[in-house]
Design an enzyme around this catalytic site. Sequence first.
Site, short mmCIF file in Angstrom:
data_model
loop_
_atom_site.label_atom_id
_atom_site.label_comp_id
_atom_site.label_asym_id
_atom_site.label_seq_id
_atom_site.Cartn_x
_atom_site.Cartn_y
_atom_site.Cartn_z
N HIS A 1 30.82 61.03 33.13
CA HIS A 1 29.74 60.88 32.16
C HIS A 1 28.56 60.17 32.80
O HIS A 1 27.40 60.59 32.66
CB HIS A 1 30.29 60.10 30.96
CG HIS A 1 29.29 59.77 29.91
ND1 HIS A 1 29.31 60.35 28.66
CD2 HIS A 1 28.24 58.92 29.90
CE1 HIS A 1 28.33 59.86 27.93
NE2 HIS A 1 27.66 58.99 28.65
N GLU A 2 28.83 59.08 33.50
CA GLU A 2 27.73 58.33 34.13
C GLU A 2 27.05 59.14 35.21
O GLU A 2 25.82 59.11 35.35
CB GLU A 2 28.25 57.01 34.71
CG GLU A 2 28.78 56.05 33.68
CD GLU A 2 27.82 55.83 32.52
OE1 GLU A 2 26.60 55.86 32.74
OE2 GLU A 2 28.29 55.66 31.39
N HIS B 1 24.52 61.36 33.86
CA HIS B 1 23.22 60.73 33.64
C HIS B 1 22.43 60.68 34.93
O HIS B 1 21.22 60.90 34.94
CB HIS B 1 23.40 59.30 33.11
CG HIS B 1 23.77 59.23 31.67
ND1 HIS B 1 23.12 59.94 30.70
CD2 HIS B 1 24.72 58.52 31.03
CE1 HIS B 1 23.65 59.68 29.52
NE2 HIS B 1 24.64 58.82 29.69
N GLU C 1 23.60 61.84 25.25
CA GLU C 1 25.00 61.43 25.26
C GLU C 1 25.91 62.64 25.10
O GLU C 1 26.92 62.76 25.79
CB GLU C 1 25.26 60.43 24.14
CG GLU C 1 24.58 59.09 24.36
CD GLU C 1 24.99 58.45 25.66
OE1 GLU C 1 26.19 58.43 25.97
OE2 GLU C 1 24.10 58.00 26.40
#
Lengths: 198, 656
Positions: free
Chosen positions: B171-172, B175, B251
């Site tokens: 997930h990070e 980003h 998100e």
Amino acid sequence: MSITTIIVLAAAALLVVYGIGIYNQLVALRNRFQNGFAQIEVQLKRRHDLIPNLVDTAKAYMAHERDTLEAVIAARNAAASGLAAAAANPASAAAMAELGAKEGALGAALGRLNVVMEAYPDLKASQNMLQLSEELTSTENKVAFARQAFNDQVMAYNTYRQSFPPVVFAALFGHGSDATLLQFADSAQIQSAPRVSF
Amino acid sequence: MDFFRSQDAARRNTKRLVLLFVLALFCLIGITNVLLLAGLGVFAQTINVPLFQRIDWALLAWVSGAILAVVAFGSLYKILSLAGGGARVAELLQGRLLQPGSRELHEQRILNVVEEMAIASGTPVPPVYVLDEPGINAFAAGYAPSDAVIGITRGAIETLSRDELQGVIGHEFSHILHGDMRLNIRLIGVLHGILVLGIMGEYLLRSTRHSSRRSKDSGNIAVVGLALLVIGYAGTFFGNLIKAAVSRQREFLADASAVQYTRNPAGIAGALKRIGGSAVGSQLDNPAAAEISHALFSEGLARRFSGLFATHPPLGERIRRIEPGWDGRFDLPAASASQAEEVTRASAAPLAAEPVADAGQAAALSALAVSAALLAQAGNPREADVQQARQLLASLPPALLQAAHQPASASALVCLLLLDARPEQAAQQQALMADKAAPAVGQALQTLLPAAGTIRPEARLPLLSLALPALRQLSPAQYASLREVLLALIQSDGRISLWEWVLQRVLLQQLDGVFVPRSRLHHTAHRSLQQLQAEVVLLLGFVLRVGAGRGQDAPGQQGALPSQAQALFDEVLAGLSLPGAPVPPPEQLRLPQVNAALDALQALKPLQKPAFLKACAALIMADGVAAVAELEIFRALAAALDCPLPPLPATLTASA
């Protein structure tokens, strides 16, 4: 609003911006040397972990040299606790000095062990011992390298803190004192058997 | 959304952010003025004077000016504080940098997970900071993929299983790869100004409450404090509106990307369930968390805004999107007790096939097709890439891996990667090292020499990437010494091979950014190929000459060009819609000029970077052979332009 007020306000604003820059640089340099200490910690822990192995291997051959071996273990435990204390507080001069002294003592104890080992050639030649010595030397080198990096970073912080514009603001910003260098004789030099002269 | 388009979109979003901010400021000033007037009783007057004349405009101007000044100052302060990049955000939250050689099990595990993901996506391995918090949360910060920093809480490291950690890190990384981080840092800086109003109000109110004086002064201050607090809440209202507008969709996108990278919805779903099921959830105790709440993995504040103002979608909704059949329960068994085997990379099955190591097998591949496929994968690693990264890491000799994790031996590793294949040259280089390098580095190199022959071409870039975190720990003096040694090694045989150029470029670009602060330029990427024509011609000329010189033994030459070279060059330039130009002579192609040209090219618009990279690919592979080494060099060129490419696709290495 007269022109002088505007100029004064502008000058004040510039001063504050400059001050922010100095603050950021002080913070950055301090963080850098604190991280540098963390790297020393990693290497020293590795060194401390190797020593019990070394002592166990030596014990098998050097049953009568218990005193020397126990001295090494004691010095190693003292150094490990010194390391924990310094890691908890890298800015404290006392903790650094303690650590330096204890690591120096450990180096000296290892040096004495080396001298004693000279009398046990089959221990020196054993596979285990060769491998451990090799790892220990390599770790010593890494400790030296990490210590050099840490001291460089501490010097950079101290120099900046003492140089002209920052020295005015440093105490105000919470950077009141110099950081301490870490001093101890790097044991790589002690590993080689000392020359005996009469 | 492909990598280049999302980088482009992230830049456009920044403009939207500035607009929202200016709007918010106007509203804030308007509200304050109205409140002030109401307080002064202007609206309640019954005298028959038109409103316009009852208002004291000078006072309003002063008040507006004061608010503007406070907000501008607050924002400026924060923007300057964050100018140091992602590491500043981590330090703001009192994060502790994890040492690459750490021996603690949990720390080793998270470092391994981050390494796998970084190698799979082709970004440099980011430093990992640990926040001393019991909650489960994480963030990524920085201006560009090469500047990225990952933060994760102690609670997350200790509570989550390896798969769940991988989901969070995926997930990070999403980003990072979708350009959200630059926007996040800008948001933090800009919003701080607005939030300052609320902070001031709260501070004043708290100080009057604690003060023992019960005088009129105290009452007045309380009123001023209350007024500021009200304005401050209005400011926070707008701040949250801005944050929410920017972050909720990102998100969902990041969650979906995490599933794509790992093909394991249970991982990230498990992490979300654990957050839902634990008492402390993802809350952060640190007061600075309020500023970065939009940049976290999950809601970090105790006071959750719902609906329009939430920076994160509701937890249940996120889990349902990943796991449509979820039964609504948050209970999960405690993470597996066999931590030891989880820490080390999964003992991978042996690689499916021997990697393509010679030109013969790969000759049948169309070079451009392969590079086009790679470009399409930019910033978009698939689960196969992550698996392959794991296998690559597992196949590297442990000595090299350990070496990459300590500063002294990482320096030696980098020198090892520069050692020439020819014995006389290698001997000369080693003599140089004995002379110039630090003793610890020299000794480490001697230990690593036996492993030199086992380094496969596709492992070179990952090893470089693995060594970066440790190299960042060098002191400036040690880095200067390493730099000197590297340049001496490269120049020792009188010519520069493409790999040598790429290594010094990638490495020095990363590390100069750390050690020479002024060299980190936060590029606004706005220039077109036409504007950068001279630099493009220079670089393409360099690539052509060095590519042609590969395999030649004559020192000092950058390779005589085959006769069709000029025609090929013109053709490639035409493909970029640039006029034809003569191939630059070798005198113009010295290291400083080439590096300067590449620096200038950082400002190229994201949507034009693929075109440039395809042109480089066409030149590199002009001899019709797509050896593994050449494809790796293409990957390295892309890395130098901040376009992370995954390693060679698994299908490429497995097929005949």
